[in-house]
Structures are given as C-alpha cells and as structure tokens.
Design a protein around this motif. Structure first.
Motif, PDB file in Angstrom:
ATOM      1  N   PHE A   1     -12.690  11.490   5.333  1.00  0.00           N
ATOM      2  CA  PHE A   1     -12.867  12.515   6.360  1.00  0.00           C
ATOM      3  C   PHE A   1     -11.612  12.518   7.231  1.00  0.00           C
ATOM      4  CE2 PHE A   1     -17.080  11.174   5.089  1.00  0.00           C
ATOM      5  CZ  PHE A   1     -17.788  12.360   4.993  1.00  0.00           C
ATOM      6  N   LEU A   2     -10.834  13.585   7.168  1.00  0.00           N
ATOM      7  CA  LEU A   2      -9.523  13.614   7.804  1.00  0.00           C
ATOM      8  C   LEU A   2      -9.586  13.841   9.314  1.00  0.00           C
ATOM      9  CD1 LEU A   2      -7.450  15.651   5.201  1.00  0.00           C
ATOM     10  CD2 LEU A   2      -7.926  13.187   5.266  1.00  0.00           C
ATOM     11  N   HIS A   3      -8.626  13.219  10.020  1.00  0.00           N
ATOM     12  CA  HIS A   3      -8.439  13.478  11.457  1.00  0.00           C
ATOM     13  C   HIS A   3      -7.258  14.429  11.626  1.00  0.00           C
ATOM     14  CE1 HIS A   3      -5.116  10.706  11.122  1.00  0.00           C
ATOM     15  NE2 HIS A   3      -5.898   9.635  11.027  1.00  0.00           N
ATOM     16  N   GLY A   4      -6.984  14.835  12.868  1.00  0.00           N
ATOM     17  CA  GLY A   4      -5.940  15.818  13.150  1.00  0.00           C
ATOM     18  C   GLY A   4      -4.612  15.548  12.469  1.00  0.00           C
ATOM     19  N   PRO A   5      -4.013  14.370  12.676  1.00  0.00           N
ATOM     20  CA  PRO A   5      -2.740  14.094  12.019  1.00  0.00           C
ATOM     21  C   PRO A   5      -2.845  13.994  10.490  1.00  0.00           C
ATOM     22  CG  PRO A   5      -2.991  12.698  13.941  1.00  0.00           C
ATOM     23  CD  PRO A   5      -4.319  13.375  13.709  1.00  0.00           C
ATOM     24  N   GLY A   6      -4.055  13.941   9.970  1.00  0.00           N
ATOM     25  CA  GLY A   6      -4.267  13.902   8.530  1.00  0.00           C
ATOM     26  C   GLY A   6      -4.035  15.239   7.850  1.00  0.00           C
ATOM     27  N   ARG A   7      -3.572  16.203   8.605  1.00  0.00           N
ATOM     28  CA  ARG A   7      -3.275  17.515   8.028  1.00  0.00           C
ATOM     29  C   ARG A   7      -2.303  17.390   6.856  1.00  0.00           C
ATOM     30  NH1 ARG A   7      -1.198  22.966  11.151  1.00  0.00           N
ATOM     31  NH2 ARG A   7      -0.652  24.099   9.263  1.00  0.00           N
TER      32      ARG A   7
ATOM     33  N   TRP B   1      -1.906   5.277   0.754  1.00  0.00           N
ATOM     34  CA  TRP B   1      -3.283   4.976   0.379  1.00  0.00           C
ATOM     35  C   TRP B   1      -3.387   3.522  -0.056  1.00  0.00           C
ATOM     36  CZ3 TRP B   1      -4.536   3.642  -4.709  1.00  0.00           C
ATOM     37  CH2 TRP B   1      -3.549   3.886  -5.667  1.00  0.00           C
ATOM     38  N   GLU B   2      -4.603   3.043  -0.094  1.00  0.00           N
ATOM     39  CA  GLU B   2      -4.866   1.668  -0.512  1.00  0.00           C
ATOM     40  C   GLU B   2      -6.241   1.623  -1.157  1.00  0.00           C
ATOM     41  OE1 GLU B   2      -6.357  -0.627   3.322  1.00  0.00           O
ATOM     42  OE2 GLU B   2      -4.626   0.650   3.777  1.00  0.00           O
ATOM     43  N   PRO B   3      -6.526   0.597  -1.945  1.00  0.00           N
ATOM     44  CA  PRO B   3      -7.850   0.500  -2.570  1.00  0.00           C
ATOM     45  C   PRO B   3      -8.937   0.262  -1.520  1.00  0.00           C
ATOM     46  CG  PRO B   3      -6.276  -0.975  -3.635  1.00  0.00           C
ATOM     47  CD  PRO B   3      -5.619  -0.454  -2.397  1.00  0.00           C
ATOM     48  N   ALA B   4     -10.022   1.008  -1.637  1.00  0.00           N
ATOM     49  CA  ALA B   4     -11.178   0.812  -0.742  1.00  0.00           C
ATOM     50  C   ALA B   4     -11.914  -0.465  -1.180  1.00  0.00           C
ATOM     51  CB  ALA B   4     -12.096   2.021  -0.817  1.00  0.00           C
ATOM     52  N   PRO B   5     -12.517  -1.191  -0.223  1.00  0.00           N
ATOM     53  CA  PRO B   5     -13.114  -2.497  -0.526  1.00  0.00           C
ATOM     54  C   PRO B   5     -14.241  -2.499  -1.567  1.00  0.00           C
ATOM     55  CG  PRO B   5     -12.886  -2.223   1.834  1.00  0.00           C
ATOM     56  CD  PRO B   5     -12.537  -0.906   1.209  1.00  0.00           C
ATOM     57  N   ALA B   6     -15.161  -1.557  -1.512  1.00  0.00           N
ATOM     58  CA  ALA B   6     -16.331  -1.594  -2.400  1.00  0.00           C
ATOM     59  C   ALA B   6     -16.044  -1.068  -3.799  1.00  0.00           C
ATOM     60  CB  ALA B   6     -17.495  -0.819  -1.790  1.00  0.00           C
ATOM     61  N   THR B   7     -15.227  -0.031  -3.899  1.00  0.00           N
ATOM     62  CA  THR B   7     -15.009   0.633  -5.186  1.00  0.00           C
ATOM     63  C   THR B   7     -13.616   0.418  -5.757  1.00  0.00           C
ATOM     64  OG1 THR B   7     -14.289   2.649  -4.067  1.00  0.00           O
ATOM     65  CG2 THR B   7     -16.664   2.473  -4.633  1.00  0.00           C
ATOM     66  N   GLY B   8     -12.658   0.036  -4.932  1.00  0.00           N
ATOM     67  CA  GLY B   8     -11.276  -0.088  -5.369  1.00  0.00           C
ATOM     68  C   GLY B   8     -10.576   1.250  -5.529  1.00  0.00           C
ATOM     69  N   LEU B   9     -11.243   2.329  -5.142  1.00  0.00           N
ATOM     70  CA  LEU B   9     -10.689   3.673  -5.276  1.00  0.00           C
ATOM     71  C   LEU B   9      -9.808   4.010  -4.082  1.00  0.00           C
ATOM     72  CD1 LEU B   9     -13.877   5.419  -6.670  1.00  0.00           C
ATOM     73  CD2 LEU B   9     -11.858   4.661  -7.936  1.00  0.00           C
ATOM     74  N   PRO B  10      -8.964   5.038  -4.197  1.00  0.00           N
ATOM     75  CA  PRO B  10      -8.014   5.356  -3.128  1.00  0.00           C
ATOM     76  C   PRO B  10      -8.676   5.714  -1.793  1.00  0.00           C
ATOM     77  CG  PRO B  10      -7.381   6.459  -5.157  1.00  0.00           C
ATOM     78  CD  PRO B  10      -8.741   5.875  -5.384  1.00  0.00           C
ATOM     79  N   ALA B  11      -8.266   4.988  -0.766  1.00  0.00           N
ATOM     80  CA  ALA B  11      -8.691   5.261   0.611  1.00  0.00           C
ATOM     81  C   ALA B  11      -7.460   5.706   1.394  1.00  0.00           C
ATOM     82  CB  ALA B  11      -9.294   4.005   1.249  1.00  0.00           C
ATOM     83  N   LEU B  12      -7.591   6.834   2.073  1.00  0.00           N
ATOM     84  CA  LEU B  12      -6.486   7.386   2.866  1.00  0.00           C
ATOM     85  C   LEU B  12      -6.704   7.030   4.339  1.00  0.00           C
ATOM     86  CD1 LEU B  12      -6.377  10.959   1.252  1.00  0.00           C
ATOM     87  CD2 LEU B  12      -5.304   8.849   0.437  1.00  0.00           C
ATOM     88  N   ARG B  13      -6.683   5.752   4.654  1.00  0.00           N
ATOM     89  CA  ARG B  13      -7.020   5.277   5.997  1.00  0.00           C
ATOM     90  C   ARG B  13      -6.130   5.858   7.095  1.00  0.00           C
ATOM     91  NH1 ARG B  13      -8.541   0.342   3.414  1.00  0.00           N
ATOM     92  NH2 ARG B  13     -10.753  -0.007   3.807  1.00  0.00           N
TER      93      ARG B  13
END
Length: 178
Positions: A82-88, A107-119
C-alpha cells in the motif's frame, strides 16, 4: 414489472467505463510476487478491498494479459504494498508495462513469503496466500488470505506526509491530507 431502464440505453463503452472509474479516486498499491527462480513480478493496482475479517482476506484484480497473474497463481502467494505519497515513483514504475520495474525501486524479501516488499514506498504491507482465483471479464479477482501485515506509524502522530496513503483519480496522484 419491466425495469424503467430496459432497452433505453446503449452499451457502456470501455472508454466511458474507464472515465467513470477514473473519476473516483482509489488507494494505490503495487502487487508483487516472484516466479520459482526468484524473478520478481508486479503491477500497480487500485482495485484492492477487504473481503473478510475472520479469516482475514482481501482481494486484488489482476489483468488477464499482464505477466504477473500467471506467476502469482503458480506461486500461490503475493504481497500488497500500500503506497504512501513519496511512493509515487513505484506507482509510476509499476503502472507501465516496460521491463525493469524492480530496478527502479528498492525492494527486499518480505518475512513470511520471501516475496518483494517495497517498504521504502509503502505505508502498509499485506503478505497473502492465494485462496481463490475468479475470472471476471478481462481481469481475474485474486482472493488472498492475509498471512502477515505491517503498518507504518500513524501519519498524524508523526506530523508528516511520508506515511500518508497515495491516491489516484481524475488522472492524477494525490497524497491523503493529514
């Protein structure tokens, strides 16, 4: 009884429907997954909503012609960023069909799935397991059971817009006012 609208209207064109939906703003997300070799895939999405509280489930709508849907279906899991303002920057990168989207945002791997997380571009994340795929016209409704969530600090508490949600409507991006 006959419907008062029966036979009185022409079919809605794709352009008219696009204009209708574009007139109503929605939160912007990037849905990500990865193939068996770890190659990341993703797309920008405003069609996200909750389905169930118990168990926690949400849905996203994925284009049948996009490259991500078959990967997401085969992997059986996805992340909603879920993107925030600067995540445009992420929204714009993933709204295009050009290659190299993941080279344009961190991006980095998300903890539960290892899939891309755009933190860096998100105010919240939901890691999901595919529960059901429902064909719907030129898209597929992907229902996911939420396995894990992350939510950034309340933007009002931090006094900044860095975690306020990014919205898209009327052909422009705006950040939720804090």
């Amino acid at each position: 009884m006959v419907s008062p609208l029966a036979g009185t209207t022409a079919p809605v064109t794709p352009d008219a429907f696009r204009a209708l939906m574009g007139a109503h703003p929605g939160g912007v997300s990037v849905v990500t997954s990865a193939d068996a070799s770890g190659q990341p895939y993703g797309f920008a999405c405003t069609a996200v909503c909750s389905v169930s509280l118990d168990p926690p489930m949400l849905l996203v709508c994925a284009s049948n012609t996009g490259s991500t849907l078959p990967v997401l279906a085969a992997r059986g899991a996805f992340v909603v960023n879920f993107l925030h303002g600067p995540g445009r920057r992420a929204a714009e990168a993933f709204a295009s069909r050009t290659a190299g989207r993941f080279s344009r945002v961190p991006w980095e791997p998300a903890p539960a799935t290892g899939l891309p997380a755009l933190r860096e571009d998100s105010h919240a994340l939901a890691e999901c397991r595919v529960e059901r795929l429902v064909p719907a016209g030129d898209h597929t409704v992907v229902i996911g059971e939420v396995l894990r969530t992350e939510v950034a600090e309340d933007p009002a508490a931090s006094g900044g817009s860095t975690t306020a949600p990014l919205l898209y409507g009327m052909r422009r991006y705006v950040t939720w006012p804090v």
